[in-house]
Each structure stands twice: as C-alpha cells, then as structure tokens.
Motif scaffolding. Structure first.
Motif, PDB file in Angstrom:
ATOM      1  N   ARG A 198     -49.518  70.214  54.845  1.00  8.29           N
ATOM      2  CA  ARG A 198     -49.494  68.774  55.087  1.00  8.29           C
ATOM      3  C   ARG A 198     -48.073  68.294  55.346  1.00  8.29           C
ATOM      4  O   ARG A 198     -47.799  67.576  56.323  1.00  8.29           O
ATOM      5  CB  ARG A 198     -50.074  68.020  53.895  1.00  8.29           C
ATOM      6  CG  ARG A 198     -50.086  66.500  54.070  1.00  8.29           C
ATOM      7  CD  ARG A 198     -50.367  65.790  52.763  1.00  8.29           C
ATOM      8  NE  ARG A 198     -49.334  66.068  51.775  1.00  8.29           N
ATOM      9  CZ  ARG A 198     -49.351  65.617  50.518  1.00  8.29           C
ATOM     10  NH1 ARG A 198     -50.378  64.877  50.097  1.00  8.29           N
ATOM     11  NH2 ARG A 198     -48.379  65.912  49.682  1.00  8.29           N
ATOM     12  N   ASP A 199     -47.136  68.670  54.481  1.00  5.52           N
ATOM     13  CA  ASP A 199     -45.752  68.225  54.620  1.00  5.52           C
ATOM     14  C   ASP A 199     -45.094  68.811  55.860  1.00  5.52           C
ATOM     15  O   ASP A 199     -44.325  68.126  56.555  1.00  5.52           O
ATOM     16  CB  ASP A 199     -44.945  68.603  53.371  1.00  5.52           C
ATOM     17  CG  ASP A 199     -45.405  67.855  52.133  1.00  5.52           C
ATOM     18  OD1 ASP A 199     -46.126  66.841  52.271  1.00  5.52           O
ATOM     19  OD2 ASP A 199     -45.063  68.302  51.011  1.00  5.52           O
ATOM     20  N   GLU A 200     -45.378  70.089  56.132  1.00  2.05           N
ATOM     21  CA  GLU A 200     -44.777  70.724  57.305  1.00  2.05           C
ATOM     22  C   GLU A 200     -45.284  70.096  58.595  1.00  2.05           C
ATOM     23  O   GLU A 200     -44.507  69.876  59.539  1.00  2.05           O
ATOM     24  CB  GLU A 200     -45.071  72.229  57.299  1.00  2.05           C
ATOM     25  CG  GLU A 200     -44.460  72.986  56.141  1.00  2.05           C
ATOM     26  CD  GLU A 200     -42.935  72.938  56.109  1.00  2.05           C
ATOM     27  OE1 GLU A 200     -42.319  73.008  57.199  1.00  2.05           O
ATOM     28  OE2 GLU A 200     -42.367  72.814  55.009  1.00  2.05           O
ATOM     29  N   MET A 201     -46.562  69.796  58.665  1.00  2.00           N
ATOM     30  CA  MET A 201     -47.104  69.133  59.849  1.00  2.00           C
ATOM     31  C   MET A 201     -46.493  67.745  60.007  1.00  2.00           C
ATOM     32  O   MET A 201     -46.171  67.315  61.122  1.00  2.00           O
ATOM     33  CB  MET A 201     -48.627  69.037  59.737  1.00  2.00           C
ATOM     34  CG  MET A 201     -49.353  70.368  59.896  1.00  2.00           C
ATOM     35  SD  MET A 201     -49.409  70.956  61.601  1.00  2.00           S
ATOM     36  CE  MET A 201     -50.683  69.895  62.271  1.00  2.00           C
ATOM     37  N   ILE A 205     -44.133  68.084  63.210  1.00  2.31           N
ATOM     38  CA  ILE A 205     -44.909  67.644  64.364  1.00  2.31           C
ATOM     39  C   ILE A 205     -44.952  66.120  64.436  1.00  2.31           C
ATOM     40  O   ILE A 205     -44.449  65.517  65.385  1.00  2.31           O
ATOM     41  CB  ILE A 205     -46.348  68.205  64.318  1.00  2.31           C
ATOM     42  CG1 ILE A 205     -46.333  69.734  64.187  1.00  2.31           C
ATOM     43  CG2 ILE A 205     -47.120  67.769  65.575  1.00  2.31           C
ATOM     44  CD1 ILE A 205     -45.721  70.460  65.358  1.00  2.31           C
ATOM     45  N   PHE A 206     -45.503  65.478  63.430  1.00  2.00           N
ATOM     46  CA  PHE A 206     -45.742  64.041  63.516  1.00  2.00           C
ATOM     47  C   PHE A 206     -44.445  63.241  63.517  1.00  2.00           C
ATOM     48  O   PHE A 206     -44.272  62.329  64.333  1.00  2.00           O
ATOM     49  CB  PHE A 206     -46.662  63.583  62.383  1.00  2.00           C
ATOM     50  CG  PHE A 206     -47.944  64.375  62.276  1.00  2.00           C
ATOM     51  CD1 PHE A 206     -48.522  64.959  63.393  1.00  2.00           C
ATOM     52  CD2 PHE A 206     -48.565  64.547  61.044  1.00  2.00           C
ATOM     53  CE1 PHE A 206     -49.703  65.695  63.297  1.00  2.00           C
ATOM     54  CE2 PHE A 206     -49.743  65.267  60.936  1.00  2.00           C
ATOM     55  CZ  PHE A 206     -50.308  65.849  62.056  1.00  2.00           C
ATOM     56  N   ASP A 207     -43.514  63.561  62.614  1.00  2.00           N
ATOM     57  CA  ASP A 207     -42.234  62.846  62.607  1.00  2.00           C
ATOM     58  C   ASP A 207     -41.414  63.184  63.856  1.00  2.00           C
ATOM     59  O   ASP A 207     -40.777  62.302  64.442  1.00  2.00           O
ATOM     60  CB  ASP A 207     -41.433  63.187  61.349  1.00  2.00           C
ATOM     61  CG  ASP A 207     -42.043  62.617  60.081  1.00  2.00           C
ATOM     62  OD1 ASP A 207     -42.961  61.777  60.186  1.00  2.00           O
ATOM     63  OD2 ASP A 207     -41.620  63.022  58.980  1.00  2.00           O
ATOM     64  N   ARG A 208     -41.435  64.438  64.247  1.00  2.00           N
ATOM     65  CA  ARG A 208     -40.660  64.866  65.422  1.00  2.00           C
ATOM     66  C   ARG A 208     -41.040  64.056  66.653  1.00  2.00           C
ATOM     67  O   ARG A 208     -40.179  63.642  67.442  1.00  2.00           O
ATOM     68  CB  ARG A 208     -40.875  66.353  65.706  1.00  2.00           C
ATOM     69  CG  ARG A 208     -40.300  66.829  67.054  1.00  2.00           C
ATOM     70  CD  ARG A 208     -40.528  68.292  67.294  1.00  2.00           C
ATOM     71  NE  ARG A 208     -39.688  69.095  66.443  1.00  2.00           N
ATOM     72  CZ  ARG A 208     -38.413  69.388  66.696  1.00  2.00           C
ATOM     73  NH1 ARG A 208     -37.830  68.910  67.788  1.00  2.00           N
ATOM     74  NH2 ARG A 208     -37.714  70.125  65.877  1.00  2.00           N
ATOM     75  N   PHE A 209     -42.345  63.832  66.836  1.00  2.00           N
ATOM     76  CA  PHE A 209     -42.809  63.169  68.045  1.00  2.00           C
ATOM     77  C   PHE A 209     -43.068  61.674  67.851  1.00  2.00           C
ATOM     78  O   PHE A 209     -43.665  61.031  68.714  1.00  2.00           O
ATOM     79  CB  PHE A 209     -44.070  63.867  68.562  1.00  2.00           C
ATOM     80  CG  PHE A 209     -43.839  65.298  68.955  1.00  2.00           C
ATOM     81  CD1 PHE A 209     -42.818  65.647  69.826  1.00  2.00           C
ATOM     82  CD2 PHE A 209     -44.630  66.314  68.432  1.00  2.00           C
ATOM     83  CE1 PHE A 209     -42.591  66.966  70.190  1.00  2.00           C
ATOM     84  CE2 PHE A 209     -44.421  67.641  68.789  1.00  2.00           C
ATOM     85  CZ  PHE A 209     -43.393  67.967  69.670  1.00  2.00           C
TER      86      PHE A 209
END
Length: 386
Positions: A198-201, A205-209
């Motif tokens: 959850r944290d890695e995604m 992914i989500f924060d990056r984009f």
C-alpha cells in the motif's frame, strides 16, 4: 457492434489522421469525439463513462459524461472516484519494475529466494498458501511469470470445485490470467522484502504521478464523490468500501488520475530504459481464443497474426504502425480499458461505472486512435462479433 462501427465511420476521417500529426488531436477532432461518445452512450444506455487522451506522453484531454449515480442524477466528473479493478495490475507491475531497477528483486529469480520460509508454510487468514504443499512447482514461479500471467493457476481458487489452489500448467507454459499469482507476488514483496505494498504504491506510483484521488485502500474522503455501478441489465451496485489491499485489483481512482498514470507509463517516467522495455516486451506468448475462460488449451490464429503476448501487467500486440499495449479492468458493473501506441506515445484511457460501456469501446477507440489491432475478440469475446 457492427452497427456502432458503421455509425462511427463518418467520424473516423476526423480522428484517424491525428495519429500521424505531430501536434495531436485538434479541438475540432476532440469536440467530434466527445459528441460521438455521448451519442453512443445514449444508444447503448451507458450510465457513466469517462475518458482521457494522452499524446506524446502528455495528457491531452480528459472528460466525463453521464452519471455517477443515475437515481440521484449526480453527474460523473473527471475527479469522481471509480473502481480501478484490474488496471491495478499494471500499476503494481510498474512498481515491481522500480524494485527491479533498485536491485531488490529480479524478474527471473525464483520467488523462493526472497522468502524466509517456503511459501506453503504461510497459512494465515490473509495469506494462506498451504494448498501448495506437495506442489513443488511453486518454486518455479518468478516475478516475470507472475506478472505475465503464466502461473498456471485459475483466476481465483474459489473457481475450483474444491476451492483449493493448484497448478493446471507448469509455470511459464501458458498464459493463464490469474489474480492468485499477483497475490503471491504481493506476499513476496511484503513477507520477503519487508515492504508495504500500500505504502509503496502510494509513494512510487500515485504520488509520483500526482494522483490525489487514488488509493489502494478505501479513504473516507472518497464518499462524497464516488461512482456507483451498473450491470449489463442496469442493476444498481453501490460502490463498496474496500478495506483490504490487493495488488490484483483494489485501486480506487479517477479518470484524471488515470490519465496522469498512463501518460507516465507510456513515457517511462520512473523506470530505467531497460525496465521500461521489459514492461511492454512480450514475456508470455498468448495463443488462446479469448482471455476468459483462463485455462483453455484452444488456440486462435488471430493471436499469432498480431503477435499477441503478455507483457508485465499488460498485454501487447503489433500492427504496421508499430507496437501497442493495453490493460483492462472489469467486473459485473465496471468496464475499464487503457490502450497505448508506443511509437507516438498516445493512449486512450476509458473508465465506466456501467459495464455496458464495453459495447462501445471498439468504436470509441477507432475514432480516437484510428485503425488499430486491438484484439476485441480476445478481451470481450461475449460482446464482440467479428
């Protein structure tokens, strides 16, 4: 389906030419596409549909039509939270490739190398792999085999007559779409690498984009702007509050966020060139006549004709214009699809809270992307008539 494609023919000339234009879709082309989509939605009684266009790795257009809740006449917006369903698998694969870049996992190393004890020894309520005791094939599983759906498992163990997980084919032998494989790789990352998916995604992914309305787990702030679902017969299904994190399909998201995510994916943001190549390279040849049922041994020559194969979390195929890849997400009241063309870095991303939208996706895709090799006969065999 043929009726829809015939009705769309007059508009194809407006948008097919855009594929070769360096400046992308014109305002007139986008306006025509928006109008055509809404007309098709009315004809097929699609409750809500949102879509985005990506051009040269940049978001070009985002729109939403219809309702997030028909009974309340609440409009579907570009920031409305919708089920991501199996689009989650592509996002998870992209995360795994970042871990590959960092040397934390190797695509072709047995998962046994990363676990402190044998996989069948894990038998908790959340991670029960005891069914694999006596099935040593689990040691042949790798991240590549799992992400390219080559595990040999059924999609879900509950589809088996006895509800137990088993290998139907040797790992890597055939493409057999399976959420179970993704569950295993999630377990390897968490139990073996000590990372929280959850944290890695969220971070990778989500924060990056910049995906502010996306999460692998239910958030209370979603409640005020979420899309309920509608089955093929119009049956209403409320959007549930999923508490578990699933690499195979727990992502809640919006079309605005998916536009940013697929723009990042097609541009290769956050991956080395080698890892980005692996994302869409053929890792598992597909020979089957349809994606479901998953365990068939039947073959269809149309698959070989377009080089149909599984990449990592996506499928891939070819035509005279180059290399295409896509991913779908489906349940009885959700129809999602993202389709990208490598050479132009163009994508169309489609999210719907009404599964009837899948009836018009081929026509919409041809309007937006021009002639294409998307294997609708494989992804929607029960709806597409060749």
């Amino acid at each position: 389906m043929r009726t829809l494609l015939a009705a769309a023919t007059s508009l194809i000339a407006l948008t097919a030419a855009a594929q070769a234009q360096p400046d992308g879709w014109s305002e007139a082309e986008i306006a025509a596409l928006d109008t055509s989509i809404q007309q098709m939605m009315r004809e097929e009684q699609v409750v809500g549909l949102a879509y985005a266009l990506v051009d040269h790795g940049e978001v070009s257009h985002v729109a939403a039509f219809g309702y997030r809740n028909l009974e309340q006449a609440w409009p579907l917006e570009t920031d409305t939270v919708m089920y991501g369903a199996s689009l989650t698998k592509a996002a998870f694969a992209y995360l795994v490739l970042q871990l590959v870049d960092e040397g934390l996992i190797d695509l072709d190393t047995s998962i046994a190398e990363y676990l402190p004890r044998p996989l069948p020894d894990y038998a908790t309520d959340d991670d029960d792999w005891s069914d694999l005791a006596g099935q040593p094939q689990w040691r042949d599983l790798t991240a590549r085999i799992i992400l390219s759906n080559g595990t040999g498992f059924a999609n879900f163990r509950w589809l088996e007559e006895d509800g137990r997980l088993r290998f139907h084919f040797a790992p890597g032998e055939r493409q057999t779409y399976s959420a179970e494989g993704f569950y295993i790789l999630q377990h390897v990352i968490e139990a073996g690498l000590g990372l929280d998916v959850r944290d890695e995604m969220q971070q990778r992914i989500f924060d990056r984009f910049g995906m502010t309305d996306t999460s692998m787990q239910w958030r209370p702030d979603f409640r005020d702007n979420l899309a309920d679902g509608y089955a093929m017969d119009g049956t209403f299904e409320p959007h549930d509050e999923r508490s578990g994190v699933s690499a195979a399909g727990s992502m809640d998201t919006s079309i605005a966020d998916q536009a940013r995510m697929w723009a990042g994916f097609v541009a290769g943001d956050g991956l080395s060139e080698a890892a980005r190549t692996e994302f869409v390279a053929p890792s598992q040849i597909i020979r089957s006549p349809s994606q479901f049922p998953t365990l068939t041994t039947e073959e269809d020559p149309r698959a070989a004709a377009i080089g149909l194969a599984a990449g990592l979390g996506v499928i891939t195929y070819q035509d005279e214009t180059g290399h295409w890849f896509d991913k779908g997400g489906h349940n009885p009241w959700t129809g999602n699809r993202a389709i990208c063309h490598e050479e132009t870095q163009r994508c169309i991303v489609l999210l719907a809270n009404s599964v009837r939208a899948e009836l018009i996706y081929p026509a919409i895709t041809e309007l937006a992307m021009g002639p294409n090799p998307v294997p609708w006969w494989w992804v929607y065999p029960e709806q597409f008539v060749d």
